[in-house]
Design a protein around this motif. Structure first.
Motif, PDB file in Angstrom:
ATOM      1  N   VAL A  59     -38.746 -11.939   1.347  1.00 11.58           N
ATOM      2  CA  VAL A  59     -38.413 -10.519   1.473  1.00 11.58           C
ATOM      3  C   VAL A  59     -37.001 -10.268   2.022  1.00 11.58           C
ATOM      4  O   VAL A  59     -36.579  -9.125   2.135  1.00 11.58           O
ATOM      5  CB  VAL A  59     -39.452  -9.770   2.334  1.00 11.58           C
ATOM      6  CG1 VAL A  59     -40.790  -9.727   1.621  1.00 11.58           C
ATOM      7  CG2 VAL A  59     -39.603 -10.432   3.700  1.00 11.58           C
ATOM      8  N   TRP A  60     -36.270 -11.314   2.356  1.00 16.60           N
ATOM      9  CA  TRP A  60     -34.915 -11.158   2.876  1.00 16.60           C
ATOM     10  C   TRP A  60     -33.991 -10.712   1.754  1.00 16.60           C
ATOM     11  O   TRP A  60     -34.064 -11.193   0.634  1.00 16.60           O
ATOM     12  CB  TRP A  60     -34.416 -12.475   3.459  1.00 16.60           C
ATOM     13  CG  TRP A  60     -33.004 -12.404   3.959  1.00 16.60           C
ATOM     14  CD1 TRP A  60     -31.871 -12.807   3.304  1.00 16.60           C
ATOM     15  CD2 TRP A  60     -32.562 -11.880   5.218  1.00 16.60           C
ATOM     16  NE1 TRP A  60     -30.765 -12.579   4.081  1.00 16.60           N
ATOM     17  CE2 TRP A  60     -31.157 -12.007   5.254  1.00 16.60           C
ATOM     18  CE3 TRP A  60     -33.211 -11.315   6.313  1.00 16.60           C
ATOM     19  CZ2 TRP A  60     -30.390 -11.598   6.348  1.00 16.60           C
ATOM     20  CZ3 TRP A  60     -32.455 -10.904   7.397  1.00 16.60           C
ATOM     21  CH2 TRP A  60     -31.061 -11.048   7.415  1.00 16.60           C
ATOM     22  N   ASP A  61     -33.091  -9.803   2.089  1.00 14.49           N
ATOM     23  CA  ASP A  61     -32.075  -9.341   1.150  1.00 14.49           C
ATOM     24  C   ASP A  61     -30.714  -9.564   1.798  1.00 14.49           C
ATOM     25  O   ASP A  61     -30.550  -9.261   2.990  1.00 14.49           O
ATOM     26  CB  ASP A  61     -32.284  -7.851   0.840  1.00 14.49           C
ATOM     27  CG  ASP A  61     -31.340  -7.372  -0.230  1.00 14.49           C
ATOM     28  OD1 ASP A  61     -30.183  -7.027   0.121  1.00 14.49           O
ATOM     29  OD2 ASP A  61     -31.743  -7.338  -1.405  1.00 14.49           O
ATOM     30  N   PRO A  62     -29.727 -10.079   1.057  1.00 14.59           N
ATOM     31  CA  PRO A  62     -28.410 -10.324   1.660  1.00 14.59           C
ATOM     32  C   PRO A  62     -27.790  -9.091   2.323  1.00 14.59           C
ATOM     33  O   PRO A  62     -27.006  -9.223   3.262  1.00 14.59           O
ATOM     34  CB  PRO A  62     -27.555 -10.790   0.470  1.00 14.59           C
ATOM     35  CG  PRO A  62     -28.538 -11.370  -0.489  1.00 14.59           C
ATOM     36  CD  PRO A  62     -29.790 -10.556  -0.336  1.00 14.59           C
ATOM     37  N   SER A  63     -28.176  -7.909   1.880  1.00 17.37           N
ATOM     38  CA  SER A  63     -27.638  -6.689   2.506  1.00 17.37           C
ATOM     39  C   SER A  63     -28.088  -6.539   3.960  1.00 17.37           C
ATOM     40  O   SER A  63     -27.486  -5.782   4.720  1.00 17.37           O
ATOM     41  CB  SER A  63     -28.053  -5.451   1.698  1.00 17.37           C
ATOM     42  OG  SER A  63     -29.447  -5.235   1.801  1.00 17.37           O
ATOM     43  N   PHE A  64     -29.122  -7.251   4.364  1.00 17.07           N
ATOM     44  CA  PHE A  64     -29.601  -7.189   5.746  1.00 17.07           C
ATOM     45  C   PHE A  64     -28.669  -7.930   6.714  1.00 17.07           C
ATOM     46  O   PHE A  64     -28.751  -7.727   7.922  1.00 17.07           O
ATOM     47  CB  PHE A  64     -30.996  -7.799   5.885  1.00 17.07           C
ATOM     48  CG  PHE A  64     -32.088  -7.121   5.115  1.00 17.07           C
ATOM     49  CD1 PHE A  64     -32.022  -5.774   4.777  1.00 17.07           C
ATOM     50  CD2 PHE A  64     -33.219  -7.837   4.729  1.00 17.07           C
ATOM     51  CE1 PHE A  64     -33.040  -5.155   4.081  1.00 17.07           C
ATOM     52  CE2 PHE A  64     -34.247  -7.217   4.040  1.00 17.07           C
ATOM     53  CZ  PHE A  64     -34.157  -5.878   3.711  1.00 17.07           C
ATOM     54  N   ALA A  65     -27.827  -8.808   6.194  1.00 17.45           N
ATOM     55  CA  ALA A  65     -27.043  -9.712   7.044  1.00 17.45           C
ATOM     56  C   ALA A  65     -26.206  -8.990   8.096  1.00 17.45           C
ATOM     57  O   ALA A  65     -26.041  -9.497   9.202  1.00 17.45           O
ATOM     58  CB  ALA A  65     -26.162 -10.603   6.176  1.00 17.45           C
ATOM     59  N   ASP A  66     -25.682  -7.821   7.777  1.00 13.71           N
ATOM     60  CA  ASP A  66     -24.826  -7.105   8.723  1.00 13.71           C
ATOM     61  C   ASP A  66     -25.556  -6.037   9.522  1.00 13.71           C
ATOM     62  O   ASP A  66     -24.948  -5.353  10.344  1.00 13.71           O
ATOM     63  CB  ASP A  66     -23.647  -6.469   7.974  1.00 13.71           C
ATOM     64  CG  ASP A  66     -22.745  -7.524   7.351  1.00 13.71           C
ATOM     65  OD1 ASP A  66     -22.571  -8.593   7.974  1.00 13.71           O
ATOM     66  OD2 ASP A  66     -22.234  -7.278   6.244  1.00 13.71           O
ATOM     67  N   ALA A  67     -26.845  -5.890   9.302  1.00 19.76           N
ATOM     68  CA  ALA A  67     -27.610  -4.850   9.996  1.00 19.76           C
ATOM     69  C   ALA A  67     -27.901  -5.284  11.433  1.00 19.76           C
ATOM     70  O   ALA A  67     -28.272  -6.433  11.684  1.00 19.76           O
ATOM     71  CB  ALA A  67     -28.918  -4.572   9.261  1.00 19.76           C
ATOM     72  N   PRO A  68     -27.742  -4.373  12.394  1.00 18.52           N
ATOM     73  CA  PRO A  68     -27.967  -4.731  13.795  1.00 18.52           C
ATOM     74  C   PRO A  68     -29.431  -5.035  14.120  1.00 18.52           C
ATOM     75  O   PRO A  68     -29.706  -5.720  15.099  1.00 18.52           O
ATOM     76  CB  PRO A  68     -27.485  -3.498  14.562  1.00 18.52           C
ATOM     77  CG  PRO A  68     -27.562  -2.380  13.582  1.00 18.52           C
ATOM     78  CD  PRO A  68     -27.321  -2.986  12.230  1.00 18.52           C
ATOM     79  N   ASP A  69     -30.362  -4.553  13.295  1.00 19.43           N
ATOM     80  CA  ASP A  69     -31.784  -4.794  13.561  1.00 19.43           C
ATOM     81  C   ASP A  69     -32.349  -5.924  12.704  1.00 19.43           C
ATOM     82  O   ASP A  69     -33.556  -6.063  12.548  1.00 19.43           O
ATOM     83  CB  ASP A  69     -32.593  -3.507  13.363  1.00 19.43           C
ATOM     84  CG  ASP A  69     -32.457  -2.914  11.977  1.00 19.43           C
ATOM     85  OD1 ASP A  69     -31.621  -3.403  11.175  1.00 19.43           O
ATOM     86  OD2 ASP A  69     -33.182  -1.955  11.673  1.00 19.43           O
ATOM     87  N   CYS A  70     -31.453  -6.759  12.159  1.00 22.77           N
ATOM     88  CA  CYS A  70     -31.866  -7.901  11.335  1.00 22.77           C
ATOM     89  C   CYS A  70     -31.188  -9.173  11.849  1.00 22.77           C
ATOM     90  O   CYS A  70     -30.085  -9.130  12.386  1.00 22.77           O
ATOM     91  CB  CYS A  70     -31.486  -7.687   9.877  1.00 22.77           C
ATOM     92  SG  CYS A  70     -32.314  -6.297   9.094  1.00 22.77           S
TER      93      CYS A  70
END
Length: 154
Positions: A10-21
């Protein structure tokens, strides 16, 4: 003698910069709501002392993830009771999908990945974990994964 995935299904590369990921080599958090640890589904190779390992991600409850994280560098952590979790790695050589198989995650000594025990069902991955696989099956898995990687790079 193994295969590993870098992130939960379920990981998406767009999550990489999110503070809650967060995604590290051992732990993953998605939107401060979904928690994962990386472990090993180990399959004995029949007639040898070898083990084939799938490096997989398992979702844990917030409480179990917090407990595992608190004990991550604590000697003796292997005495913890297993944590229930859902497999969140799609292993392409199995049908039906391996997503959401029930597991128990067994903590091992500091520095060792947890052991992922599948619920004893008739799913082919669970059967292989119980009964083992032949070296021919190991070669077939390697070949299938190699071809899948070739297909992705084209």
């Amino acid at each position: 003698m193994g295969y590993s995935t870098p992130a939960p299904y379920v990981w998406d590369p767009s999550f990489a910069d999110a503070p809650d990921c967060l995604l590290s080599s051992d732990q993953c958090v998605i939107k401060a709501q979904h928690y994962f640890v990386k472990g090993l589904v180990e399959i004995p190779v029949v007639g040898t002392d070898n083990v084939f390992s799938w490096g997989v991600w398992v979702s844990l409850s917030r409480e179990n993830f917090s407990r595992a994280a608190d004990l991550w560098d604590t000697p003796g952590r292997e005495s913890e009771k297993p944590y229930f979790g859902w497999l969140t790695t799609d292993l392409p050589v199995y049908s039906p999908s391996t997503i959401n198989l029930k597991t128990n995650v067994h903590t091992r000594p500091v520095g060792e990945r947890p052991f992922v025990e599948l619920e004893p069902t008739d799913h082919p991955l669970a059967v292989e974990q119980r009964d083992g696989i032949t070296m021919d099956r190991v070669r077939a898995i390697a070949e299938a994964l190699l071809h899948a990687a070739d297909d992705e790079s084209e």
